[in-house]
Design an enzyme around this catalytic site. Structure first.
Site, PDB file in Angstrom:
ATOM      1  N   GLN A   9       0.804  -1.213   0.000  1.00  0.00           N
ATOM      2  CA  GLN A   9       0.000   0.000   0.000  1.00  0.00           C
ATOM      3  C   GLN A   9       0.846   1.277   0.000  1.00  0.00           C
ATOM      4  OE1 GLN A   9      -2.705  -1.828   3.259  1.00  0.00           O
ATOM      5  NE2 GLN A   9      -4.045  -0.494   2.102  1.00  0.00           N
ATOM      6  N   GLU A  11      -5.093  -2.340  14.095  1.00  0.00           N
ATOM      7  CA  GLU A  11      -5.591  -1.374  13.099  1.00  0.00           C
ATOM      8  C   GLU A  11      -6.928  -0.834  13.570  1.00  0.00           C
ATOM      9  OE1 GLU A  11      -5.973  -2.680   8.978  1.00  0.00           O
ATOM     10  OE2 GLU A  11      -4.109  -3.814   9.166  1.00  0.00           O
ATOM     11  N   ASN A  71      -7.908  -6.134  14.428  1.00  0.00           N
ATOM     12  CA  ASN A  71      -8.173  -4.966  13.583  1.00  0.00           C
ATOM     13  C   ASN A  71      -9.671  -4.711  13.638  1.00  0.00           C
ATOM     14  OD1 ASN A  71      -5.511  -5.325  12.825  1.00  0.00           O
ATOM     15  ND2 ASN A  71      -5.942  -5.877  10.703  1.00  0.00           N
ATOM     16  N   ARG A  74       3.917  -0.056  13.031  1.00  0.00           N
ATOM     17  CA  ARG A  74       3.650  -1.380  12.452  1.00  0.00           C
ATOM     18  C   ARG A  74       3.789  -1.287  10.939  1.00  0.00           C
ATOM     19  NH1 ARG A  74      -1.953  -4.223  11.215  1.00  0.00           N
ATOM     20  NH2 ARG A  74      -1.103  -6.187  10.447  1.00  0.00           N
ATOM     21  N   HIS A 133       0.953  -9.165   4.384  1.00  0.00           N
ATOM     22  CA  HIS A 133      -0.218  -8.284   4.399  1.00  0.00           C
ATOM     23  C   HIS A 133      -0.773  -8.288   2.967  1.00  0.00           C
ATOM     24  CE1 HIS A 133      -2.174  -4.754   6.676  1.00  0.00           C
ATOM     25  NE2 HIS A 133      -2.819  -4.830   5.528  1.00  0.00           N
ATOM     26  N   ASN A 160      -1.822 -10.975   8.155  1.00  0.00           N
ATOM     27  CA  ASN A 160      -2.832  -9.949   8.390  1.00  0.00           C
ATOM     28  C   ASN A 160      -4.177 -10.397   7.840  1.00  0.00           C
ATOM     29  OD1 ASN A 160      -3.514  -7.096   9.167  1.00  0.00           O
ATOM     30  ND2 ASN A 160      -4.188  -7.085   7.034  1.00  0.00           N
ATOM     31  N   GLU A 161      -5.179 -10.437   8.688  1.00  0.00           N
ATOM     32  CA  GLU A 161      -6.576 -10.650   8.292  1.00  0.00           C
ATOM     33  C   GLU A 161      -6.803 -11.835   7.372  1.00  0.00           C
ATOM     34  OE1 GLU A 161      -8.207  -6.984   6.801  1.00  0.00           O
ATOM     35  OE2 GLU A 161      -8.064  -6.030   8.759  1.00  0.00           O
ATOM     36  N   TYR A 212     -12.776  -1.956  12.581  1.00  0.00           N
ATOM     37  CA  TYR A 212     -13.184  -0.749  11.851  1.00  0.00           C
ATOM     38  C   TYR A 212     -14.640  -0.364  12.057  1.00  0.00           C
ATOM     39  CZ  TYR A 212      -8.783  -0.617   9.346  1.00  0.00           C
ATOM     40  OH  TYR A 212      -7.457  -0.516   9.054  1.00  0.00           O
ATOM     41  N   GLU A 237      -5.452   2.018  -1.360  1.00  0.00           N
ATOM     42  CA  GLU A 237      -6.484   1.355  -0.560  1.00  0.00           C
ATOM     43  C   GLU A 237      -7.099   0.182  -1.348  1.00  0.00           C
ATOM     44  OE1 GLU A 237      -7.246   1.371   2.592  1.00  0.00           O
ATOM     45  OE2 GLU A 237      -9.005   0.135   2.226  1.00  0.00           O
ATOM     46  N   TRP A 238      -6.271  -0.773  -1.711  1.00  0.00           N
ATOM     47  CA  TRP A 238      -6.681  -1.997  -2.407  1.00  0.00           C
ATOM     48  C   TRP A 238      -7.616  -1.696  -3.588  1.00  0.00           C
ATOM     49  CZ3 TRP A 238      -2.875  -4.749  -1.035  1.00  0.00           C
ATOM     50  CH2 TRP A 238      -2.415  -4.772   0.266  1.00  0.00           C
ATOM     51  N   TRP A 251      -4.775   3.109  11.755  1.00  0.00           N
ATOM     52  CA  TRP A 251      -4.636   2.881  10.324  1.00  0.00           C
ATOM     53  C   TRP A 251      -5.075   4.158   9.640  1.00  0.00           C
ATOM     54  CZ3 TRP A 251      -2.340  -0.786   7.531  1.00  0.00           C
ATOM     55  CH2 TRP A 251      -2.455  -0.642   6.120  1.00  0.00           C
TER      56      TRP A 251
HETATM   57  C1  GBH Z   1      -7.925  -3.419   6.622  1.00  0.00           C
HETATM   58  O1  GBH Z   1      -8.930  -4.348   6.375  1.00  0.00           O
HETATM   59  C2  GBH Z   1      -6.658  -3.821   5.910  1.00  0.00           C
HETATM   60  O2  GBH Z   1      -5.834  -4.605   6.740  1.00  0.00           O
HETATM   61  C3  GBH Z   1      -5.869  -2.635   5.404  1.00  0.00           C
HETATM   62  O3  GBH Z   1      -4.868  -3.071   4.543  1.00  0.00           O
HETATM   63  C4  GBH Z   1      -6.812  -1.660   4.753  1.00  0.00           C
HETATM   64  O4  GBH Z   1      -6.146  -0.609   4.133  1.00  0.00           O
HETATM   65  C5  GBH Z   1      -7.758  -1.168   5.803  1.00  0.00           C
HETATM   66  O5  GBH Z   1      -8.493  -2.229   6.301  1.00  0.00           O
HETATM   67  C6  GBH Z   1      -8.790  -0.163   5.321  1.00  0.00           C
HETATM   68  O6  GBH Z   1      -9.673  -0.764   4.404  1.00  0.00           O
HETATM   69  O7  GBH Z   1     -17.523  -3.724   0.773  1.00  0.00           O
HETATM   70  O8  GBH Z   1     -16.711  -5.618  -0.408  1.00  0.00           O
HETATM   71  O9  GBH Z   1     -15.540  -3.521  -0.567  1.00  0.00           O
HETATM   72  C7  GBH Z   1     -10.164  -4.088   6.997  1.00  0.00           C
HETATM   73  C8  GBH Z   1     -11.204  -5.043   6.519  1.00  0.00           C
HETATM   74  C9  GBH Z   1     -11.715  -5.484   4.237  1.00  0.00           C
HETATM   75  C10 GBH Z   1     -13.177  -4.199   5.578  1.00  0.00           C
HETATM   76  C11 GBH Z   1     -12.395  -5.000   2.979  1.00  0.00           C
HETATM   77  C12 GBH Z   1     -13.892  -3.731   4.356  1.00  0.00           C
HETATM   78  C13 GBH Z   1     -14.380  -4.090   2.040  1.00  0.00           C
HETATM   79  C14 GBH Z   1     -15.504  -4.950   1.662  1.00  0.00           C
HETATM   80  N1  GBH Z   1     -11.817  -4.541   5.307  1.00  0.00           N
HETATM   81  N2  GBH Z   1     -13.778  -4.659   3.263  1.00  0.00           N
HETATM   82  S1  GBH Z   1     -16.378  -4.406   0.267  1.00  0.00           S
END
Ligand code: GBH
Length: 481
Positions: free
Chosen positions: A23, A376, A309, A80, A125, A169-170, A311, A427-428, A420
């Site tokens: 990232q 996170e 983690n 981290r 990760h 990670n996750e 959120y 952001e993926w 985080w």
């Molecule tokens: C974290 O995952 C990651 O570890 C980190 O790399 C990332 O940058 C951070 O969150 C912020 O996103 O609605 O189908 O698009 C947290 C778990 C995984 C929760 C992806 C939200 C999106 C599902 N996240 N998910 S979707």
């Protein structure tokens, strides 16, 4: 007006921020780095918002000193970061070591320590070496040994200085989004099947790495190893959704936490539910949820701390009538957002800081009294850049207040909190469209300038950090702007 009770936090509390290699680093093909599945996924096109890639990202590979300045500016006690597996082992195996990659992480680790910052390192990760994906990735049984060798290489090379390790990670997110939904790399869409195999091999890989550390490195290095599990907090939508909520928890946090912290196996009811549904759906090729072999080290007890983690939270709805062959079908439950929780930035992030306190208590009551690190937690921004981010500042105040209550009122042994993220980053599948940083990164200019988001939060953050370091009993009263 809100207050964070600083006296709740122990003197040695870890105040950190987190990032991940793909990232932020960029330098995707520099100095002998091998490709990872995220390079492939982004370069394919059509997978990521705006076809963004992590080719350059924050260019932390070349601009590490700038990141270090950010860390110092915030007075963080911990940082981290993750190692890019294919930067140090380009084909994923220890047959080929890339000395330039090793040099990069040595430089980062040494300069953190010289600045009084404790590193926590994640070994994986999401960015699996492409060469290993070509051999089946997390669906191949051999990957557990390959991961063990990679982990041992890192323990041997960096473990004289690094004492806090996260293997994976996750696993939940990687298995679900990478192998069930296919919206994350490697983009496999194989509902109800690969997800359990990938998750199983991740647990085997983690267990092997922990045992390798425990046997060969802990005696001389004295560090700690765990894996970072993500979990939303979940509550029933209505009284009739209570059983669905239990299943939802079993299929998310318990899926990985139960084998490591409770029994050495998956939750019993998860196993029976998957088996019964396989029968109902006429699936005849053995169990979809693999079994742990007695000939391998057990996952039970393979974590020296609990890394979580968090959120967001969900209200859970019963979905037991679902007859699809899929993970959600097996789970028989679906999470929805409570309309009273504000959405901040990205669509899935409904803000509910109380959920973190409840989750921490749940972890303590359900699993373990081992120390917990929040590895996170964060808040995102979309649309026009707002350097004055009052909402985010409120979010951090509210969240730290909940963490304080978990410690002082619920007796949860929380050892640290990592925001985080240090920087806005890739952001993926949302590319650079979603910003989680404490520092804004200007991706439109080649300097990739880092600018601290200005807000009351800056004061919260620094005041909290500094008082905690000096151990003074100060009750901070913080006013919103
Ligand atoms: C974290 O995952 C990651 O570890 C980190 O790399 C990332 O940058 C951070 O969150 C912020 O996103 O609605 O189908 O698009 C947290 C778990 C995984 C929760 C992806 C939200 C999106 C599902 N996240 N998910 S979707």
């Amino acid at each position: 007006m809100s207050a964070v009770d600083i006296t709740a936090f122990p003197k040695d509390f870890a105040w950190g921020a987190a990032t991940a290699a793909y990232q932020i680093e960029g330098g995707w093909n520099m100095d002998g780095r091998g490709p990872s599945i995220w390079d492939t996924f982004c370069h394919e096109g059509g997978r990521v918002f705006g076809d963004h890639t992590g080719d350059v990202a924050c260019n932390s590979y070349q601009l590490w000193e700038e990141d270090l300045k950010c860390i110092q500016q915030l007075d963080l006690s911990h940082y981290r970061l993750s190692v890019s597996w294919s930067r140090i082992l380009p084909d994923g195996t220890t047959n080929h070591i890339n000395p330039k990659g090793v040099e990069y992480y040595n430089k980062v680790i040494d300069s953190l320590i010289a600045s009084g910052v404790t590193p926590m390192i994640t070994l994986w990760h999401m960015d699996l070496p492409q060469a290993l994906q070509d051999c089946g990735g997390w669906c191949s049984a051999e990957i557990a040994d390959t991961f063990e060798s990679y982990a041992s290489f890192c323990f041997k090379t960096f473990g004289d200085r690094v004492k806090l390790w996260i293997t994976l990670n996750e696993p939940y997110v990687c298995a679900m989004l990478g192998y069930e939904d296919g919206i994350f790399a490697p983009g496999i869409k194989d509902p109800g099947l690969s997800v359990y195999v990938a998750g199983h091999n991740m647990l085997r890989a983690h267990a092997k790495a922990w045992h390798a550390y425990n046997t060969h490195f802990r005696p001389s290095q004295g560090g700690q190893v765990s894996l970072a599990l993500n979990s939303d907090w979940a509550e029933p939508l209505t009284a009739k959704d209570a059983a669905a909520t239990e299943r939802y928890k079993e299929f998310t946090l318990d899926w990985f936490a139960c084998p490591v912290f409770c029994t050495g196996d998956y939750p019993e009811s998860m196993r029976s539910r998957i088996e019964n549904r396989s029968l109902e759906l006429g699936y005849k090729q053995g169990s979809r949820l693999p079994h742990f072999s007695k000939d391998e080290p057990s996952p039970l007890g393979t974590a020296d701390f609990f890394a979580v983690n968090y959120y967001t939270s969900r209200k859970v709805k019963d979905l037991s009538e679902n007859t699809e062959l899929s993970f959600v079908g097996d789970q028989g439950a679906e999470g929805v957002i409570d309309p009273s929780w504000p959405i901040c930035g990205v669509h899935w992030l409904a803000v509910y800081p109380e959920g973190l306190r409840k989750l921490l208590k749940y972890i303590k009551d359900t699993y373990t009294s081992v120390p917990i690190y929040i590895t996170e937690n964060g808040f995102s921004q979309m649309g026009p850049v707002q350097i004055e981010d009052v909402d985010r500042s409120q979010f951090y105040e509210d969240t730290l207040q909940q963490v304080g209550k978990a410690i002082s009122q619920d007796g949860v042994n929380v050892k640290g909190y990592f925001a985080w993220s240090l920087l806005d980053n890739f952001e993926w599948n949302d590319g650079f469209n979603v910003r989680f940083g404490l520092f804004h990164v200007d991706f439109s200019s080649s300097e990739l300038k880092r600018t601290l988001y200005r807000s009351v939060h800056q004061r919260t953050w620094r005041a909290t950090w500094q008082t905690s370091h000096t151990g003074k009993a100060v009750h901070l009263k913080l006013c919103s702007l």
